[in-house]
Design a protein around this motif. Structure first.
Motif, PDB file in Angstrom:
ATOM      1  N   GLN A  20       0.821  -1.214   0.000  1.00  0.00           N
ATOM      2  CA  GLN A  20       0.000   0.000   0.000  1.00  0.00           C
ATOM      3  C   GLN A  20       0.854   1.263   0.000  1.00  0.00           C
ATOM      4  OE1 GLN A  20      -3.408  -0.037  -0.353  1.00  0.00           O
ATOM      5  NE2 GLN A  20      -3.066   2.148  -0.752  1.00  0.00           N
ATOM      6  N   ASP A  21       1.998   1.240   0.713  1.00  0.00           N
ATOM      7  CA  ASP A  21       2.860   2.424   0.723  1.00  0.00           C
ATOM      8  C   ASP A  21       3.318   2.781  -0.685  1.00  0.00           C
ATOM      9  OD1 ASP A  21       2.673   2.918   3.386  1.00  0.00           O
ATOM     10  OD2 ASP A  21       4.665   2.190   3.919  1.00  0.00           O
ATOM     11  N   TYR A  22       3.632   1.780  -1.481  1.00  0.00           N
ATOM     12  CA  TYR A  22       4.087   2.064  -2.839  1.00  0.00           C
ATOM     13  C   TYR A  22       2.942   2.597  -3.696  1.00  0.00           C
ATOM     14  CZ  TYR A  22       6.298   1.604  -7.391  1.00  0.00           C
ATOM     15  OH  TYR A  22       6.795   1.883  -8.644  1.00  0.00           O
ATOM     16  N   ILE A  23       1.754   2.044  -3.503  1.00  0.00           N
ATOM     17  CA  ILE A  23       0.583   2.556  -4.222  1.00  0.00           C
ATOM     18  C   ILE A  23       0.339   4.015  -3.842  1.00  0.00           C
ATOM     19  CG2 ILE A  23      -1.920   2.357  -4.495  1.00  0.00           C
ATOM     20  CD1 ILE A  23      -1.607  -0.666  -4.153  1.00  0.00           C
ATOM     21  N   ASP A  24       0.413   4.317  -2.545  1.00  0.00           N
ATOM     22  CA  ASP A  24       0.230   5.698  -2.091  1.00  0.00           C
ATOM     23  C   ASP A  24       1.309   6.602  -2.685  1.00  0.00           C
ATOM     24  OD1 ASP A  24      -1.893   4.794  -0.621  1.00  0.00           O
ATOM     25  OD2 ASP A  24      -0.906   4.959   1.329  1.00  0.00           O
ATOM     26  N   TRP A  25       2.535   6.091  -2.783  1.00  0.00           N
ATOM     27  CA  TRP A  25       3.637   6.859  -3.368  1.00  0.00           C
ATOM     28  C   TRP A  25       3.330   7.191  -4.827  1.00  0.00           C
ATOM     29  CZ3 TRP A  25       7.141   6.650  -7.342  1.00  0.00           C
ATOM     30  CH2 TRP A  25       8.314   7.407  -7.227  1.00  0.00           C
ATOM     31  N   LEU A  26       2.825   6.217  -5.568  1.00  0.00           N
ATOM     32  CA  LEU A  26       2.494   6.441  -6.979  1.00  0.00           C
ATOM     33  C   LEU A  26       1.402   7.484  -7.133  1.00  0.00           C
ATOM     34  CD1 LEU A  26       2.558   2.779  -8.375  1.00  0.00           C
ATOM     35  CD2 LEU A  26       4.259   4.575  -8.742  1.00  0.00           C
ATOM     36  N   PRO A  30       1.434  12.231   0.916  1.00  0.00           N
ATOM     37  CA  PRO A  30       2.314  11.052   1.021  1.00  0.00           C
ATOM     38  C   PRO A  30       3.774  11.398   1.257  1.00  0.00           C
ATOM     39  CG  PRO A  30       0.770  10.776  -0.785  1.00  0.00           C
ATOM     40  CD  PRO A  30       0.617  12.186  -0.301  1.00  0.00           C
ATOM     41  N   PHE A  31       4.258  12.513   0.723  1.00  0.00           N
ATOM     42  CA  PHE A  31       5.682  12.812   0.861  1.00  0.00           C
ATOM     43  C   PHE A  31       6.056  13.197   2.298  1.00  0.00           C
ATOM     44  CE2 PHE A  31       3.617  16.691  -0.687  1.00  0.00           C
ATOM     45  CZ  PHE A  31       3.958  17.587   0.311  1.00  0.00           C
ATOM     46  N   ASN A  32       5.063  13.454   3.146  1.00  0.00           N
ATOM     47  CA  ASN A  32       5.366  13.758   4.541  1.00  0.00           C
ATOM     48  C   ASN A  32       5.551  12.496   5.376  1.00  0.00           C
ATOM     49  OD1 ASN A  32       5.563  16.575   4.704  1.00  0.00           O
ATOM     50  ND2 ASN A  32       3.348  16.807   4.533  1.00  0.00           N
ATOM     51  N   ARG A  33       5.355  11.329   4.770  1.00  0.00           N
ATOM     52  CA  ARG A  33       5.586  10.084   5.510  1.00  0.00           C
ATOM     53  C   ARG A  33       6.336   9.027   4.701  1.00  0.00           C
ATOM     54  NH1 ARG A  33       1.953   6.146   3.951  1.00  0.00           N
ATOM     55  NH2 ARG A  33       0.117   6.867   2.778  1.00  0.00           N
ATOM     56  N   LEU A  34       6.489   9.236   3.400  1.00  0.00           N
ATOM     57  CA  LEU A  34       7.138   8.242   2.562  1.00  0.00           C
ATOM     58  C   LEU A  34       8.430   8.802   1.977  1.00  0.00           C
ATOM     59  CD1 LEU A  34       4.043   6.875   0.598  1.00  0.00           C
ATOM     60  CD2 LEU A  34       5.223   5.758   2.501  1.00  0.00           C
ATOM     61  N   THR A  90      -4.467   9.807  -2.111  1.00  0.00           N
ATOM     62  CA  THR A  90      -4.159   8.376  -2.208  1.00  0.00           C
ATOM     63  C   THR A  90      -5.286   7.489  -2.724  1.00  0.00           C
ATOM     64  OG1 THR A  90      -4.752   8.136   0.147  1.00  0.00           O
ATOM     65  CG2 THR A  90      -2.428   8.506  -0.375  1.00  0.00           C
ATOM     66  N   SER A  91      -6.442   8.039  -2.980  1.00  0.00           N
ATOM     67  CA  SER A  91      -7.515   7.225  -3.560  1.00  0.00           C
ATOM     68  C   SER A  91      -7.200   6.941  -5.031  1.00  0.00           C
ATOM     69  CB  SER A  91      -8.848   7.962  -3.461  1.00  0.00           C
ATOM     70  OG  SER A  91      -9.840   7.315  -4.246  1.00  0.00           O
ATOM     71  N   ASP A  94      11.427   1.537  -2.558  1.00  0.00           N
ATOM     72  CA  ASP A  94      11.680   0.310  -3.318  1.00  0.00           C
ATOM     73  C   ASP A  94      10.635   0.197  -4.423  1.00  0.00           C
ATOM     74  OD1 ASP A  94      13.849  -0.471  -1.834  1.00  0.00           O
ATOM     75  OD2 ASP A  94      12.666  -1.636  -0.408  1.00  0.00           O
ATOM     76  N   ILE A  95      11.087   0.328  -5.665  1.00  0.00           N
ATOM     77  CA  ILE A  95      10.176   0.276  -6.805  1.00  0.00           C
ATOM     78  C   ILE A  95       9.988  -1.176  -7.230  1.00  0.00           C
ATOM     79  CG2 ILE A  95       9.836   0.963  -9.206  1.00  0.00           C
ATOM     80  CD1 ILE A  95      11.199   3.557  -8.611  1.00  0.00           C
ATOM     81  N   GLU A  96       8.794  -1.660  -7.042  1.00  0.00           N
ATOM     82  CA  GLU A  96       8.510  -3.066  -7.316  1.00  0.00           C
ATOM     83  C   GLU A  96       8.438  -3.329  -8.821  1.00  0.00           C
ATOM     84  OE1 GLU A  96       5.047  -4.370  -5.205  1.00  0.00           O
ATOM     85  OE2 GLU A  96       5.495  -3.116  -3.464  1.00  0.00           O
ATOM     86  N   LYS A  97       8.800  -4.543  -9.193  1.00  0.00           N
ATOM     87  CA  LYS A  97       8.666  -4.941 -10.588  1.00  0.00           C
ATOM     88  C   LYS A  97       7.176  -5.039 -10.901  1.00  0.00           C
ATOM     89  CE  LYS A  97      10.027  -8.587 -13.846  1.00  0.00           C
ATOM     90  NZ  LYS A  97      10.656  -7.675 -14.815  1.00  0.00           N
ATOM     91  N   PHE A  98       6.768  -4.384 -11.948  1.00  0.00           N
ATOM     92  CA  PHE A  98       5.351  -4.299 -12.268  1.00  0.00           C
ATOM     93  C   PHE A  98       5.194  -4.580 -13.761  1.00  0.00           C
ATOM     94  CE2 PHE A  98       1.363  -1.377 -11.636  1.00  0.00           C
ATOM     95  CZ  PHE A  98       0.557  -2.490 -11.815  1.00  0.00           C
ATOM     96  N   GLU A  99       4.617  -5.707 -14.071  1.00  0.00           N
ATOM     97  CA  GLU A  99       4.465  -6.116 -15.459  1.00  0.00           C
ATOM     98  C   GLU A  99       3.421  -5.257 -16.181  1.00  0.00           C
ATOM     99  OE1 GLU A  99       6.288  -8.258 -17.058  1.00  0.00           O
ATOM    100  OE2 GLU A  99       7.443  -8.810 -15.282  1.00  0.00           O
TER     101      GLU A  99
END
Length: 232
Positions: A3-9, A207-211, A28-29, A216-221
């Motif tokens: 979820q943190d990575y989704i929020d980052w995106l 998000p930038f105030n907590r992330l 983040t929605s 770590d950028i996950e591999k995403f097909e």
């Protein structure tokens, strides 16, 4: 996907959120405006379908407003002071004003320039496109993932990304001023959008105030539904 990575995106569109907070925009929605079922993009963006949305996004990410200045930011970093001055003197009066703007903002943007201006706006459009069902959330996240890779390549922090976006906004707001160069010079020289910047940095929901910026950028097909688009 964590979820943190989704929020980052989704956080890549944060500057657009702060400009639209009064309309209950979300950081983040999956949906930029969670309470809306449809957003009319025809008048402002000429987008009314999946095809027009993706054509706009894929074009603007790499060939939007940023390339108009990218060459100048690059030259400024490479040329000696003497060579830069020689280059400056060979330009039209209009371009001399733009080059002064590049000089003034280079300490903030560096060679990344105003790419984040295009990145954040396209992240915003993708989230509106998800609301309109032009793209799925999976498709949106994959494209945001590619924007994220570009962003962390060019920018070294959230602050670098965000301030460069506001400089891009300042540039874009004055694009139409071409007949009055003194007015253009003044508008590009004075600080602007300071209140919006302060509101953004102080917003604890952002998000930038907590992330961290370098997450770590996950591999995403790439989704099979996007294979017809030759874009990476």
């Amino acid at each position: 996907m964590e979820q943190d990575y989704i929020d980052w995106l989704y956080g890549l569109s944060a500057p657009m959120v702060i400009l639209n907070k009064r309309y209950r925009a979300s950081y983040t929605s999956p949906f930029f405006y969670p309470n809306d079922d449809f957003i009319d993009l025809k008048e402002s963006w000429e987008i009314d379908s999946r095809e027009t949305l993706l054509d706009c996004v894929f074009t603007m990410i790499d060939d939007g407003h940023a390339p108009l200045l990218s060459e100048f930011y690059s030259k400024y970093s490479q040329l000696s002071e003497f060579d830069w001055l020689s280059f400056y003197e060979r330009q039209t009066d209009y371009h001399k004003v733009i080059l002064k703007f590049v000089e003034q903002t280079f300490p903030i943007c560096n060679t990344a320039g105003i790419r984040s201006w295009d990145y954040a706006r396209m992240a915003y459009l993708l989230r509106l496109g998800t609301t309109n069902k032009y793209v799925t959330e999976e498709e949106c996240l994959w494209i945001l993932h590619r924007i994220g890779l570009r962003s962390t390549y060019f920018y070294h922090s959230w602050q670098h990304y965000l301030v460069s976006w506001f400089i891009g906004l300042q540039y874009w707001n004055n694009l139409q001023i071409k007949d009055d160069l003194e007015k253009l010079r003044c508008e590009l020289s004075r600080p602007s959008n300071v209140t919006s910047m302060a509101n953004l940095y102080e917003d604890k929901q952002a998000p930038f105030n907590r992330l961290p910026w370098f997450i770590d950028i996950e591999k995403f097909e790439k989704p099979a539904s996007l294979t017809e688009y030759d874009w990476l």
